[in-house]
Design an enzyme around this catalytic site. Sequence first.
Site, PDB file in Angstrom:
ATOM      1  N   SER A  35      -3.866 -11.380  36.341  1.00 57.11           N
ATOM      2  CA  SER A  35      -4.076 -10.710  37.628  1.00 57.11           C
ATOM      3  C   SER A  35      -5.480 -10.117  37.704  1.00 57.11           C
ATOM      4  CB  SER A  35      -3.004  -9.616  37.795  1.00 57.11           C
ATOM      5  OG  SER A  35      -3.335  -8.732  38.821  1.00 57.11           O
TER       6      SER A  35
ATOM      7  N   HIS B 267     -13.754  -2.521  35.813  1.00 60.30           N
ATOM      8  CA  HIS B 267     -12.392  -2.600  36.364  1.00 60.30           C
ATOM      9  C   HIS B 267     -11.460  -1.803  35.469  1.00 60.30           C
ATOM     10  CE1 HIS B 267      -9.186  -4.585  38.737  1.00 60.30           C
ATOM     11  NE2 HIS B 267      -8.480  -4.276  37.652  1.00 60.30           N
TER      12      HIS B 267
ATOM     13  N   LYS C  66      -9.212 -12.074  39.623  1.00 62.79           N
ATOM     14  CA  LYS C  66     -10.051 -11.432  40.648  1.00 62.79           C
ATOM     15  C   LYS C  66     -11.502 -11.370  40.184  1.00 62.79           C
ATOM     16  CE  LYS C  66      -6.820  -8.276  40.801  1.00 62.79           C
ATOM     17  NZ  LYS C  66      -5.683  -7.429  40.991  1.00 62.79           N
TER      18      LYS C  66
END
Length: 432
Positions: A182, A81, A186
């Site tokens: 945040s 990510h 996820k």
Amino acid sequence: MTVYDVIDAKKNGRALGAEEVGYFVNEVAQGGASDAQIAAFCMAVLLNGMTDEECFALTRAMAESGARTPRPAEGVFADKHSTGGVSDSTTLVLVPVLAALGVPCAKYSGRGLGHTGGTLDKLESFPGLTVSLSPERFARQVREVGAAVAGQTADTVPADKRMYAVRDVTATVDSIPLIASSVMSKKLASFADVILLDVKYGGGAFMHTPKRAEKLARLMVSIGEAAGRRMCAAVTCMDAPLGDAVGCNAEAREACEVLAGKQNDLSRLSLFHASKLAAAVLRIPEEEALRRAEEAVGSGAAREKFAQMVAAQGGDARYVYEPQRFSVAPCAHEVRAAADGFLNIDALALGRACVEMGGGRKREGDAVDHTCAILLKRRPGVQVRAGELLAEVCCNAAAPAAFALADGAFTLSPRRRVRPLVYAYIGKSGRA
Ligand code: URA
């Protein structure tokens, strides 16, 4: 307890308990908190910070605010990510490389927002390709191809969706606890066992200094480890665009060129990430993993995997082998060096220029012109002469604001000023 009480406590600098954080997040997800209240809460967090315990509680509550993404198949899953960058198409390279090495890649990605590009938009540059895969189709593709990249469904981490949309328009994105919760909410709502975080620092990143990016990376690694995931993080430079192209079609084209052997910072970082993840999943030394990753590109195995993945998602796989098929708008403006000197390229300005031309989104849901592009002809740090061509700005209509942004993105200095591509790597044994 009311939403007002929680905001008031945070405004006054008090550390919130897990119950208060959980209550607030629930009100966000269920619609009991208004956008104005979410904005006030986020600004209070941005200004007053959060303890690690508060941030852990916020992440957990956000992760639990919606449905968990089911594990698509047996096996150990890797994920990467990035906190967001310009010309960062590493996912398009990394996923097929890992799949070619036998590391299953089942990845949920996002769309571009603000000045940063999004993997889903770049994938949609392949004619016919869909990123809306049902859980069953996603799982079947992972089993049959070993790689799938799709968008998350609306019921995944709804609290983050609302909070991110509010943060994006209230100047509250660049807060370490808000970014950490945040991103990690996820990840915790999903199934990846081994997670590599690419935390960007520099002018084109939310974290401007490498020290702040490292702080964010360490916090996210500790949140993931506390939840039982195997974590690592790289703090990498986003002063200049990572690759030589900005814009969806041009970036998809460049990813295919990298899979065909093109070498630049994009290929180097993609293979760096691939080797770290492959080493962790396959439990082999990193040098061996890097050698195998390079071989997967050299032999064409990674490119073949990408073509299989594109085809499985309904896309035209001929584009993988013939990247010149991607159409790019005609060059509407050339950027040339104003003097002799060492080149600096401002990723933020180029990301904004691309949005200004219609190649990115000003608001969620805006249509994107995939053919808009900025093509770099020279790399940051090189010595150039006055008048040399530095970049082409390609779009379908005159865009004076974009041209001005692009002109301002290229500056010259008397000395070479390039910061390291990989500033720090935080692995199992700490900082490397
Ligand atoms: N990426 C995310 O998913 N969230 C943030 O807050 C910033 C970058």
